[in-house]
Design a protein around this motif. Structure first.
Motif, PDB file in Angstrom:
ATOM      1  N   GLY A  45      30.866-108.701   1.572  1.00  0.00           N
ATOM      2  CA  GLY A  45      30.718-107.859   0.019  1.00  0.00           C
ATOM      3  C   GLY A  45      29.211-107.805  -0.492  1.00  0.00           C
ATOM      4  O   GLY A  45      28.930-106.617  -0.909  1.00  0.00           O
ATOM      5  N   ALA A  46      28.390-108.516   0.279  1.00  0.00           N
ATOM      6  CA  ALA A  46      27.024-108.654  -0.314  1.00  0.00           C
ATOM      7  C   ALA A  46      26.060-107.599   0.350  1.00  0.00           C
ATOM      8  O   ALA A  46      25.137-107.041  -0.154  1.00  0.00           O
ATOM      9  CB  ALA A  46      26.510-109.966  -0.390  1.00  0.00           C
ATOM     10  N   TRP A  86      34.288-109.194  -5.552  1.00  0.00           N
ATOM     11  CA  TRP A  86      33.567-108.314  -6.377  1.00  0.00           C
ATOM     12  C   TRP A  86      32.849-108.682  -7.405  1.00  0.00           C
ATOM     13  O   TRP A  86      31.610-108.561  -7.962  1.00  0.00           O
ATOM     14  CB  TRP A  86      34.761-107.186  -6.700  1.00  0.00           C
ATOM     15  CG  TRP A  86      33.935-106.032  -7.802  1.00  0.00           C
ATOM     16  CD1 TRP A  86      32.762-105.495  -7.452  1.00  0.00           C
ATOM     17  CD2 TRP A  86      34.693-105.660  -8.877  1.00  0.00           C
ATOM     18  NE1 TRP A  86      32.722-104.527  -8.690  1.00  0.00           N
ATOM     19  CE2 TRP A  86      33.661-104.422  -9.326  1.00  0.00           C
ATOM     20  CE3 TRP A  86      35.962-105.728  -9.328  1.00  0.00           C
ATOM     21  CZ2 TRP A  86      34.236-103.825 -10.369  1.00  0.00           C
ATOM     22  CZ3 TRP A  86      36.254-104.970 -10.708  1.00  0.00           C
ATOM     23  CH2 TRP A  86      35.266-103.956 -11.022  1.00  0.00           C
ATOM     24  N   PHE A  87      33.613-109.732  -8.218  1.00  0.00           N
ATOM     25  CA  PHE A  87      33.190-110.542  -9.514  1.00  0.00           C
ATOM     26  C   PHE A  87      31.847-111.340  -9.057  1.00  0.00           C
ATOM     27  O   PHE A  87      30.940-111.354  -9.334  1.00  0.00           O
ATOM     28  CB  PHE A  87      34.034-111.396 -10.036  1.00  0.00           C
ATOM     29  CG  PHE A  87      33.740-112.037 -11.114  1.00  0.00           C
ATOM     30  CD1 PHE A  87      33.413-111.198 -12.408  1.00  0.00           C
ATOM     31  CD2 PHE A  87      33.409-113.300 -11.333  1.00  0.00           C
ATOM     32  CE1 PHE A  87      33.010-111.712 -13.539  1.00  0.00           C
ATOM     33  CE2 PHE A  87      33.269-113.878 -12.585  1.00  0.00           C
ATOM     34  CZ  PHE A  87      33.060-113.071 -13.548  1.00  0.00           C
ATOM     35  N   PRO A 136      33.153-100.273  -7.398  1.00  0.00           N
ATOM     36  CA  PRO A 136      33.433-101.415  -6.607  1.00  0.00           C
ATOM     37  C   PRO A 136      33.424-101.290  -5.061  1.00  0.00           C
ATOM     38  O   PRO A 136      33.450-102.399  -4.415  1.00  0.00           O
ATOM     39  CB  PRO A 136      34.880-101.678  -7.175  1.00  0.00           C
ATOM     40  CG  PRO A 136      35.001-101.104  -8.210  1.00  0.00           C
ATOM     41  CD  PRO A 136      34.198 -99.751  -8.318  1.00  0.00           C
ATOM     42  N   VAL A 137      33.681 -99.995  -4.576  1.00  0.00           N
ATOM     43  CA  VAL A 137      33.673 -99.768  -3.138  1.00  0.00           C
ATOM     44  C   VAL A 137      32.325-100.349  -2.560  1.00  0.00           C
ATOM     45  O   VAL A 137      32.258-100.710  -1.283  1.00  0.00           O
ATOM     46  CB  VAL A 137      33.750 -98.514  -2.796  1.00  0.00           C
ATOM     47  CG1 VAL A 137      32.885 -97.391  -3.197  1.00  0.00           C
ATOM     48  CG2 VAL A 137      34.434 -98.020  -1.174  1.00  0.00           C
ATOM     49  N   THR A 138      31.108-100.463  -3.272  1.00  0.00           N
ATOM     50  CA  THR A 138      29.930-100.874  -2.673  1.00  0.00           C
ATOM     51  C   THR A 138      30.209-102.291  -2.106  1.00  0.00           C
ATOM     52  O   THR A 138      29.140-102.816  -1.178  1.00  0.00           O
ATOM     53  CB  THR A 138      28.727-100.892  -3.799  1.00  0.00           C
ATOM     54  OG1 THR A 138      29.155-101.571  -4.800  1.00  0.00           O
ATOM     55  CG2 THR A 138      28.553 -99.281  -3.971  1.00  0.00           C
ATOM     56  N   VAL A 139      31.211-103.167  -2.905  1.00  0.00           N
ATOM     57  CA  VAL A 139      31.248-104.486  -2.518  1.00  0.00           C
ATOM     58  C   VAL A 139      32.504-104.491  -1.449  1.00  0.00           C
ATOM     59  O   VAL A 139      32.413-105.151  -0.341  1.00  0.00           O
ATOM     60  CB  VAL A 139      31.359-105.408  -3.758  1.00  0.00           C
ATOM     61  CG1 VAL A 139      31.875-106.773  -3.225  1.00  0.00           C
ATOM     62  CG2 VAL A 139      30.329-105.389  -4.336  1.00  0.00           C
ATOM     63  N   GLY A 196      33.945-102.230   0.360  1.00  0.00           N
ATOM     64  CA  GLY A 196      34.302-101.420   1.481  1.00  0.00           C
ATOM     65  C   GLY A 196      34.318-101.890   2.656  1.00  0.00           C
ATOM     66  O   GLY A 196      34.906-101.425   3.769  1.00  0.00           O
ATOM     67  N   LEU A 197      33.492-103.096   3.056  1.00  0.00           N
ATOM     68  CA  LEU A 197      33.538-103.824   4.233  1.00  0.00           C
ATOM     69  C   LEU A 197      34.382-104.672   4.435  1.00  0.00           C
ATOM     70  O   LEU A 197      34.674-105.580   5.466  1.00  0.00           O
ATOM     71  CB  LEU A 197      31.985-104.409   4.607  1.00  0.00           C
ATOM     72  CG  LEU A 197      30.731-103.386   4.653  1.00  0.00           C
ATOM     73  CD1 LEU A 197      29.707-104.052   5.018  1.00  0.00           C
ATOM     74  CD2 LEU A 197      31.148-102.475   5.986  1.00  0.00           C
ATOM     75  N   LEU A 198      35.303-105.073   3.537  1.00  0.00           N
ATOM     76  CA  LEU A 198      36.371-106.244   3.466  1.00  0.00           C
ATOM     77  C   LEU A 198      37.522-105.600   4.159  1.00  0.00           C
ATOM     78  O   LEU A 198      37.769-104.360   4.079  1.00  0.00           O
ATOM     79  CB  LEU A 198      36.582-106.669   1.924  1.00  0.00           C
ATOM     80  CG  LEU A 198      35.313-107.254   0.988  1.00  0.00           C
ATOM     81  CD1 LEU A 198      35.943-107.443  -0.151  1.00  0.00           C
ATOM     82  CD2 LEU A 198      35.061-108.490   2.041  1.00  0.00           C
TER      83      LEU A 198
END
Length: 533
Positions: free
Chosen positions: A185-186, A436-437, A496-499, A501-503
């Motif tokens: 996420g990071a 995300w949080f 939120p997809v910036t976090v 997106g890879l999950l």
């Protein structure tokens, strides 16, 4: 008369008052928690047996938490790498590579800060090392002093967000999520932040070219293959170490603790091969070990594990042991490793005592219905989800003026995590809500190092900056970069997809269509023998 509803806000007020006195946070937490615990027992809100949960949680959730074992390994890795000369080599080569363009030295500081952030994880050492190396050079070539102090401080704080950040490990533990998911996420926000910092430098080069001039041609001593060779000698070993730590964890080959242990050993190897006294025999064994590791990896990918695979990695392990003995042989590295042990012990003890103190506080806080009070307070905010996120981020932003990220993570997060899960799940799904949080708060807490006048990165810069750099230059220089980090928080909230997106995407399973079939087994007839007489 004190009522149950008055206890939670009184505990918060007592904690703030005690911390303003300046007493250590770990002991302040324990003292405030136990004091209000005895007061609650006296008022009849719960009996003395309730406090038995404190030692149970300390021994069950803190001292036996295997994930927290990763903290000393990553701390040791950063403590060794910050002093081994890697930063000097990378900043010198990158500075010469980007020197011909406007803002080139700024780009080199940002890129090296990103790479060092992925292998050291310590803001203090990163800011000090880069300032000692780059600040005199940037001043000599006419860079604006406020830009110099701002880019050095901000690039040092990138380490908070770039995996394998120690902050992300702590956040994953406190939020009850996997470290691998937190790292995934990071990545999006950390890369976007790198682009944002570089973009600001680019814009500054267009509108205020005198603030970020190019390096004169006569000052660039390396060109051609010699320059590229020096850059690659700094980047490739760092990339290998990042893969060993992050790649093995994300592919499921190692736990965070195991990856941290490999990172600690890799840091010693990296420090040894960068030292001027590293022997020729060591260089030859290093090459043999790298070739053997490559052969073993190829065999593992194409075939199943066999004797050649085991032999190849046996040679690699022998090379690692040899290089480790070389590090012990060199007096400078022996002292460096000793300092790494001392730093690791100090930080690990600090984290453990803060955890013990926060456990005392949180158990009593929950015992006086603090969880329900906090949930009602946060869920009744205007604006729904976005009002909740705006309030929490502003609260953390101002709290970071006074508290370290460890203290925020151990005190505040356990209280608001259940509420965040409930509020944010409809937006991004239950699985990704806390990831995300957590990443959002990690971006926010980066600013804690840049807040004038309490930002630690600014203190570090003041300690190593020459006399011609005024404190006002350091404070005003941090302002644009705080704005960029605040913009990053807004981007993570809005997209939120910036976090996420890879999950891994959650699988939608229709429970009504699940059919469980149990195969029928024909059992032989039960023979009990002739009837007894």
């Amino acid at each position: 008369m004190i009522t149950l509803g008055m206890m939670p806000p009184m505990m918060f007020g007592g904690l703030v008052l005690a911390m303003l006195i300046g007493f250590p946070v770990a002991f302040t937490l324990a003292a405030v928690g136990l004091s209000f615990g005895f007061l609650a027992i006296h008022l009849g809100f719960f009996d003395f047996n309730f406090l038995q949960a404190i030692p149970g949680r300390i021994f069950g959730s803190v001292l036996s938490n295997e994930l927290l074992l990763a903290i000393p390994f990553f701390t040791f890795m950063g403590a060794v790498l910050e002093r081994c000369g890697l930063a000097e080599d990378m900043l010198d080569s990158m500075g010469q590579l980007f020197g011909p363009i406007r803002g080139g030295l700024g780009y080199s500081v940002i890129i090296v800060g990103f790479i060092l952030g992925a292998i050291t994880g310590t803001v203090a050492a990163q800011v000090i090392a880069m300032a000692l190396i780059s600040m005199p050079v940037m001043i000599r070539y006419g860079y604006n002093k406020r830009y110099i102090t701002g880019v050095l401080a901000a690039s040092g704080t990138i380490t908070q967000l770039v995996p394998p950040s120690l902050v992300l490990i702590v956040l994953a533990d406190q939020l009850g999520k996997s470290v691998g998911d937190m790292y995934l996420g990071a990545w999006g926000p950390s890369i976007f932040q790198l682009v944002l910092f570089a973009g600001y430098t680019f814009v500054l080069g267009i509108f205020k070219p005198d603030h970020v001039p190019p390096v004169p041609k006569e000052a660039r001593t390396l060109t051609g293959w010699a320059l590229w060779k020096k850059c690659l000698l700094g980047i490739i070993p760092s990339a290998v170490l990042i893969f060993v730590v992050l790649g093995t964890m994300m592919m499921g080959l190692a736990t965070p603790t195991e990856a941290g242990a490999m990172g600690a050993v890799g840091a010693i190897v990296l420090a040894a091969i960068h030292h001027k006294d590293f022997s020729r025999a060591g260089n030859k064994i290093l090459i043999v070990g790298v070739i053997a590791a490559g052969i073993g990896t190829i065999i593992a990918m194409l075939y199943s594990e066999n004797i050649v695979f085991k032999l190849a990695f046996a040679i690699t392990y022998f090379a690692v042991v040899w290089i480790g003995l070389e590090a012990v042989r060199i007096p400078d590295l022996r002292d460096l490793i000793k300092q790494g042990y001392q730093t690791t012990m100090r930080i690990t003890c600090m984290v453990t005592f803060i955890l013990i103190g926060s456990t005392c506080f949180s158990v009593v806080f929950l015992g006086v219905s603090g969880g329900q009070w906090l949930e009602h307070l946060l869920t009744s905010l205007p604006g729904g989800v976005w009002g909740f996120l705006a309030f929490i981020n502003l609260f953390i932003f101002f709290l970071a003026f006074f508290l370290d990220f460890f203290e925020i993570a151990f005190i505040i997060l356990p209280m608001i995590a259940p509420i965040a899960q409930k509020v944010l799940a409809p937006v991004v799904g239950a699985d990704a809500a806390l990831i995300w949080f957590g990443v959002m708060l990690c971006v926010n807490m980066q600013t804690s190092f840049l807040h004038p006048p309490f930002g630690f990165a600014l203190f570090y810069l003041r300690g190593v900056a020459p006399k011609e750099v005024k404190s006002s230059d350091i404070y005003w220089g941090a302002m644009p970069w705080i704005g960029l980090q605040a913009l990053m928080v807004a981007v993570v909230i809005a997209f939120p997809v910036t976090v996420t997106g890879l999950l891994d995407k959650p699988q939608n399973v229709d429970l009504s269509k699940i059919k469980i079939e149990v195969p029928q087994i024909d059992l032989p007839p039960l023979d009990l023998g002739p009837p007894s007489k």
